[in-house]
Design a protein around this motif. Sequence first.
Motif, short mmCIF file in Angstrom:
data_model
loop_
_atom_site.label_atom_id
_atom_site.label_comp_id
_atom_site.label_asym_id
_atom_site.label_seq_id
_atom_site.Cartn_x
_atom_site.Cartn_y
_atom_site.Cartn_z
N GLY A 59 0.82 -1.21 0.00
CA GLY A 59 0.00 0.00 0.00
C GLY A 59 0.85 1.26 0.00
O GLY A 59 0.57 2.22 -0.71
N SER A 60 1.93 1.24 0.80
CA SER A 60 2.84 2.39 0.84
C SER A 60 3.56 2.58 -0.48
O SER A 60 3.70 3.70 -0.97
CB SER A 60 3.87 2.23 1.97
OG SER A 60 3.22 2.17 3.21
N SER A 62 2.54 1.62 -3.46
CA SER A 62 1.55 2.12 -4.41
C SER A 62 1.27 3.60 -4.19
O SER A 62 1.26 4.39 -5.13
CB SER A 62 0.27 1.31 -4.27
OG SER A 62 -0.75 1.83 -5.08
N MET A 63 1.07 3.97 -2.93
CA MET A 63 0.76 5.37 -2.61
C MET A 63 1.91 6.29 -3.01
O MET A 63 1.69 7.35 -3.60
CB MET A 63 0.49 5.49 -1.11
CG MET A 63 0.09 6.88 -0.67
SD MET A 63 -0.25 6.97 1.10
CE MET A 63 1.36 6.62 1.77
N ILE A 67 1.68 9.29 -5.70
CA ILE A 67 1.97 10.67 -5.28
C ILE A 67 3.08 11.28 -6.13
O ILE A 67 2.95 12.39 -6.65
CB ILE A 67 2.34 10.73 -3.78
CG1 ILE A 67 1.10 10.45 -2.93
CG2 ILE A 67 2.97 12.06 -3.41
CD1 ILE A 67 1.38 10.21 -1.46
N SER A 70 1.98 11.79 -9.80
CA SER A 70 0.69 12.42 -10.07
C SER A 70 0.79 13.76 -10.79
O SER A 70 -0.12 14.13 -11.53
CB SER A 70 -0.11 12.58 -8.78
OG SER A 70 0.53 13.46 -7.91
N GLY A 80 1.65 2.70 -9.81
CA GLY A 80 0.95 2.76 -8.52
C GLY A 80 -0.50 2.32 -8.65
O GLY A 80 -1.02 1.61 -7.78
N ALA A 84 -2.17 -0.87 -6.83
CA ALA A 84 -3.39 -0.67 -6.04
C ALA A 84 -4.53 -1.55 -6.56
O ALA A 84 -5.30 -2.10 -5.77
CB ALA A 84 -3.80 0.80 -6.07
#
Length: 168
Positions: A59-60, A62-63, A67, A70, A80, A84
């Motif tokens: 999860g980290s 992917s996040m 970020i 983006s 990412g 996810a």
Amino acid sequence: MTTLAAVAVTTATFLGMEFVAWFMHRFVLHGPLWFLHRSHHVRHPHTFERNDFFFLFYGSLSMLLIIYGSDTKDFRYWMGIGIASYGTLYFFVHDVLIHGRMRFWRKSRNAYLRALNMAHKVHHKATRRDGSEEFGLLWVSPKYFMLAWRKPAPTRVLRQRSGSVSKV
């Protein structure tokens, strides 16, 4: 990045995550991190298990990719999104369908999902670090497809308001 390239990166990442998940499960979780993963192979009365901490890593990752990619929606963003997407599917198939951690999707008549469930049950027969087989999530050995096709699908029982039961 073009739409086609974004779809390609997301799809390739999603599919690549099956290999990553298999490799990590086989050689890391059933290897040096068994002390955390063991909680997933033994019965316990707890809602959560140490094994649940592994979602934090993916999860980290992917996040962070989402970020940092983006601003320009570059390949990091779409990687990412792929991770996810795989994680979301993993949650619904593994935690909800197979292990029944949420009770809204308990059984399936779909041969693929039944084969996947059978393979996972075989994996969990081993309660020790060694001796397990079937480490992936989405890829299923053909022998489990054969079993799923031979074994009849479960019959759904619908309860009607009057208390009578009908089979579907």
